[in-house]
Design an enzyme around this catalytic site. Structure first.
Site, PDB file in Angstrom:
ATOM      1  N   CYS A  85      38.247  48.350  41.306  1.00  0.00           N
ATOM      2  CA  CYS A  85      36.857  48.786  41.348  1.00  0.00           C
ATOM      3  C   CYS A  85      36.598  49.619  42.608  1.00  0.00           C
ATOM      4  CB  CYS A  85      35.925  47.570  41.237  1.00  0.00           C
ATOM      5  SG  CYS A  85      34.222  47.996  40.843  1.00  0.00           S
ATOM      6  N   HIS A 194      38.139  44.278  36.437  1.00  0.00           N
ATOM      7  CA  HIS A 194      38.434  43.242  37.431  1.00  0.00           C
ATOM      8  C   HIS A 194      39.380  42.161  36.922  1.00  0.00           C
ATOM      9  CE1 HIS A 194      35.458  44.273  40.601  1.00  0.00           C
ATOM     10  NE2 HIS A 194      34.872  44.895  39.584  1.00  0.00           N
ATOM     11  N   GLU A 196      41.001  40.125  38.690  1.00  0.00           N
ATOM     12  CA  GLU A 196      40.899  38.920  39.536  1.00  0.00           C
ATOM     13  C   GLU A 196      39.769  37.990  39.084  1.00  0.00           C
ATOM     14  OE1 GLU A 196      39.370  41.594  40.063  1.00  0.00           O
ATOM     15  OE2 GLU A 196      37.789  41.469  41.573  1.00  0.00           O
TER      16      GLU A 196
END
Lengths: 223, 79
Positions: A85, A194, A196
């Site tokens: 990002c 994302h 994560e």
């Protein structure tokens, strides 16, 4: 495996990135934007957020932070680096990855779970995936439209450097539905979605993102 | 001291959704006849007299603008 996770003023997702490293049995090493060394880490994650308030352009100021000079030097020597990002925006501004991220074509901030196709499974961060596997991870960005000139797009497409592509409706106007790319060497990867945030079905839509951090583990062990 | 103006604009081939949104709003507000809007950035720099044009060009190219998506002009103006 020791993985540095950078925190700039305005970074949001450093804590989740550190958690993802630990889920892959790595040690997360916090790095501060003012640091002048990388503390001997094996890889670096540049996480998401709004570094320096997104002033000027997303990532434009972060790219000149002291720690980024170390990251640029290490990346050019082959260290695995992942930008997520805002981290992708920073790596593009730092010229570690080609192109630029621009305002979403429909202007709205997009926050949704997004299907991606994994098209390159030979980068330092994607070896655990099957080629053309589809994964579901969160996307949350206002300036995620990937832009590059025709020559750059051709270079990326012809050499398999598009790592992730949006499946279905293009969420932000990215050229060729590009969600993530790699450098020629395959050690630097940047993507707008994302992974994560998708490492455990308890806290994310899936655990599809964990493969990126396990891939890194394989890369570091083999190195 | 000198005043320097740097104007940064999205390249013509780059989609400018903000400019388009402005253009689309104008007819709703009763302003007709505006066929297109492009939105950019305008910087005013106060610089010491010994800052040369090459340095100003470097500031614009490496920091104020992103050459991948933006064009820019640098000009000295009367303060």
């Amino acid at each position: 495996m020791r993985v540095g996770v950078i925190t700039f003023p305005g970074t949001l997702d450093d804590v989740d990135a550190q958690r993802a490293v630990r889920y892959a049995d790595g040690e997360a090493v916090p790095l501060w934007h003012g640091d002048h060394d990388l503390k001997g880490v094996d890889a670096v994650i540049v996480p998401g957020g709004f570094s320096y308030g997104d002033y000027l352009r997303c990532g434009a100021i972060a790219r000149f932070a002291p720690v980024m000079q170390e990251v640029i030097e290490a990346a050019n020597k082959g260290m695995p680096v992942l930008g997520i990002c805002n981290g992708f925006q920073i790596l593009a501004e730092a010229h570690l990855l080609p192109g630029a991220l621009t305002r979403n074509h429909r202007l709205h901030f997009v926050c949704r779970d997004q299907w991606l196709k994994v098209e390159n499974t030979s980068t330092a961060w994607t070896t655990r995936y099957d080629k053309n596997a589809e994964i579901l991870v969160p996307l949350k960005s206002g300036e995620g439209g990937y832009q590059a000139d025709e020559d750059t797009l051709k270079e990326l497409e012809d050499n398999g450097r598009v790592v992730f592509r949006y499946v279905g409706d293009n969420p932000n106007g990215s050229r060729n539905n590009i969600a993530g790319i790699t450098n020629a060497r395959g050690n630097v990867v940047g993507l707008m979605p994302h992974p994560e945030h998708a490492i455990d079905a308890l806290t994310g839509p899936t655990d599809d993102g964990l493969g990126m951090f396990l891939s890194l583990l394989d890369t570091v062990v083999k190195a | 001291m000198a005043r320097v103006v740097v104007d940064v604009m999205p390249k013509p081939e780059i989609l400018d959704p903000q400019g388009q949104a402005v253009a689309n709003a104008l007819p709703r507000l009763g302003f007709d006849g505006v066929t297109a809007v492009r939105q950019g950035k305008h910087f005013e720099l106060e610089v010491a007299d010994d800052v040369d044009d090459a340095t100003l060009a470097k500031i614009a190219e490496t920091f104020l603008a992103n050459p991948v998506i933006e064009d820019w002009t640098v000009r000295r103006v009367e303060a």
